[in-house]
Design an enzyme around this catalytic site. Structure first.
Site, PDB file in Angstrom:
ATOM      1  N   HIS A  20     -70.120  27.226 -85.438  1.00 11.11           N
ATOM      2  CA  HIS A  20     -70.395  28.728 -86.302  1.00 11.11           C
ATOM      3  C   HIS A  20     -71.237  28.272 -87.926  1.00 11.11           C
ATOM      4  O   HIS A  20     -72.360  27.602 -87.687  1.00 11.11           O
ATOM      5  CB  HIS A  20     -69.177  29.387 -86.521  1.00 11.11           C
ATOM      6  CG  HIS A  20     -69.377  30.767 -87.224  1.00 11.11           C
ATOM      7  ND1 HIS A  20     -70.504  31.281 -87.182  1.00 11.11           N
ATOM      8  CD2 HIS A  20     -68.294  31.813 -87.790  1.00 11.11           C
ATOM      9  CE1 HIS A  20     -70.309  32.602 -87.625  1.00 11.11           C
ATOM     10  NE2 HIS A  20     -69.056  32.778 -88.178  1.00 11.11           N
TER      11      HIS A  20
ATOM     12  N   HIS B 108     -77.822  31.181 -79.466  1.00 10.31           N
ATOM     13  CA  HIS B 108     -76.959  31.996 -79.991  1.00 10.31           C
ATOM     14  C   HIS B 108     -76.402  33.048 -79.286  1.00 10.31           C
ATOM     15  O   HIS B 108     -76.894  33.227 -77.920  1.00 10.31           O
ATOM     16  CB  HIS B 108     -78.140  32.938 -80.970  1.00 10.31           C
ATOM     17  CG  HIS B 108     -77.431  33.682 -82.208  1.00 10.31           C
ATOM     18  ND1 HIS B 108     -76.758  34.957 -81.820  1.00 10.31           N
ATOM     19  CD2 HIS B 108     -77.014  33.407 -83.351  1.00 10.31           C
ATOM     20  CE1 HIS B 108     -76.241  35.288 -83.002  1.00 10.31           C
ATOM     21  NE2 HIS B 108     -76.237  34.361 -83.794  1.00 10.31           N
TER      22      HIS B 108
ATOM     23  N   ASP C 139     -79.428  28.339 -88.641  1.00  5.22           N
ATOM     24  CA  ASP C 139     -79.030  26.955 -88.959  1.00  5.22           C
ATOM     25  C   ASP C 139     -79.819  25.717 -88.866  1.00  5.22           C
ATOM     26  O   ASP C 139     -79.719  24.918 -89.772  1.00  5.22           O
ATOM     27  CB  ASP C 139     -77.451  26.524 -88.248  1.00  5.22           C
ATOM     28  CG  ASP C 139     -76.423  27.490 -88.757  1.00  5.22           C
ATOM     29  OD1 ASP C 139     -75.965  28.334 -88.042  1.00  5.22           O
ATOM     30  OD2 ASP C 139     -76.364  27.687 -90.208  1.00  5.22           O
TER      31      ASP C 139
END
Ligand code: SDX
Length: 405
Positions: A243, A282, A338
């Protein structure tokens, strides 16, 4: 158990609430906060993190006066009790800043009994009572305002530096950068380019529907625990490398790859499941994460001030190879929020293990938006208590110790 339906492992495609906060179209790669404007790009271009935080929490863009009040309340509440210095100094010198921040949110709650239903024996936050709404707002201001200060304190204690109180009048990210980087220079001010870039990054990280950490905040908050403890739980969830910890994992991955020439071998190792391609994939986005494009562009702005990061070549080689590689294309794996953000944080000089903190701080507004929506929902708060399908041992009698093999 009659009537129970098992949702797939990891809540795959399981909707647990109705929400008005964030809209994601995973197939089209669309992210909208309160359906304001076009996808996230418009807010990133014209709004600020605090204005977007107001939008997420209260449901509409603030008027000029509302924004001014919100900003001044948040900045007013950015100061923490002096005792917090002892709290941070109690950690080992090399404690991970996410462990410090997670604990600090729960610690913060111990100061505000008026926010603690456990102490008051009732749900304190009800839509019909203006005093309770004002009490709720005050906790919201405190958590947003103090999130940057707590994060900066975790940073300073790790650097072995004293804590600093920023001058008034700085922006949300300006006072954060000031607290992080001030080394005693009288007239120090953060670079406006870095201040703006960090504000765009904060805005992009503000909320993301019912991700693991937002779900954790709601699961925890549904027991009517105080909001500080619920936010601490969300922060703990975000700490994980699947995460919010992925931005730190991306940089460590790029360093381990070393150069663009090593990318093909790395991708082969990923296909053999010996490595994970952090920053890709994702649960919801199956074409692209719209945030990654904006962050990629922001990186170029930052590099103009900080100089290009030597890992950028490797990151670009990895990105360009993976998005064309059938293994990833067939699994619908694209760069997520990210993949590029860590390069910006590294160029700005943040330590790698501080990157998840730079995800948690802005995500506080999203967590609070979900928490407030649940506290004020029609019919009041119901505790979240999922069921299970029991697949354990059949009924059997107790065997005394002496008779067991
Ligand atoms: C965030 O939920 C949110 O909204 C989160 C977030 C937010 O704003 O709150 O967007 C922020 O957490 C972004 C994600 C950051 N995490 C990472 O970058 C870590 C690397 N990514 C993976 O761990 C993974 O993609 C997840 C955890 C993000 C999603 O996992 P899923 O949805 O459970 O996908 P999956 O594991 O079912 O993967 C499907 C297939 C599998 O292959 P098969 O077993 O079917 O052959 O894709 C593979 C997986 O092995 N796969 C990957 C991969 N991600 C999935 N293979 C290599 N590298 C990867 N990164």
């Amino acid at each position: 158990e009659k009537g129970l339906r098992v949702s797939d492992k990891g809540f795959l495609n399981t909707a647990v609430i109705h929400s008005q906060i964030t809209y994601i179209d995973g197939e089209a790669g669309v992210l909208r906060y309160r359906q304001v404007g076009y996808p996230i790009e418009q807010l990133a271009l014209h709004s600020s993190h605090l204005e977007t935080g107001y939008l997420l929490i209260y449901g509409a863009l603030p008027s000029k006066a509302q924004l001014k009040l919100f900003e001044s309340e948040v900045m007013h509440h950015s100061i923490v009790h002096a005792d917090a210095e002892n709290f941070f100094r109690s950690f080992r010198y090399d404690a991970h800043p996410m462990a410090m921040l997670t604990s600090a949110f729960a610690y913060l709650g111990s100061y505000y009994s008026e926010a603690n239903p456990s102490l008051q024996g009732q749900n304190l936050f009800t839509k019909s009572d203006p005093a309770s709404l004002a009490n709720m707002d005050k906790q919201i201001y405190r958590l947003i305002g103090k999130a940057t200060t707590l994060a900066a304190m975790a940073y300073r204690v790790r650097q072995g530096r004293d804590f600093v109180t920023p001058p008034s009048g700085l922006s949300y990210t300006g006072q954060f950068l000031y607290q992080m980087d001030h080394l005693g220079q009288e007239d120090y001010r953060p670079s406006p380019v870095l201040e703006k870039a960090l504000d765009v990054l904060f805005l992009l990280h503000a909320d993301h529907e019912l991700n693991a950490s937002a779900t954790t905040v709601l699961q925890t908050g549904s027991s009517l625990v105080d909001p500080y403890s619920a936010i601490a739980a969300g922060c703990a969830s975000l700490y994980g490398p699947l995460h919010g910890g992925a931005n730190e994992a991306v940089i460590r991955m790029l360093i381990s790859i070393g150069s663009p020439e090593n990318v093909p071998a790395f991708l082969e190792a990923v296909k053999k499941r010996e490595k994970v391609l952090s920053g890709f994939g994702h649960r919801v986005y199956k074409t692209s994460d719209p945030r990654s494009f904006i962050i990629r562009k922001t990186a170029d702005e930052v590099f103009k001030v900080t100089g290009k990061d030597e890992l950028l070549e490797t990151a670009m080689a990895l990105h360009d190879a993976a998005i064309k590689d059938d293994y990833f294309v067939s699994r619908r794996l694209a760069p997520n929020v990210d993949f590029w953000s860590g390069l910006i944080y590294r160029a700005m000089g943040f330590p790698y293990d501080f990157f998840p903190v730079l995800f948690a701080v802005p995500r506080v507004v999203g967590w609070l938006a979900h928490w407030r929506q649940m506290m004020l929902q029609e019919g009041g708060v119901k505790i979240w208590r999922p069921r299970q399908i029991y697949v354990g041992a059949a009924k059997r009698d107790y065997v005394p110790t002496e008779k067991r093999e």
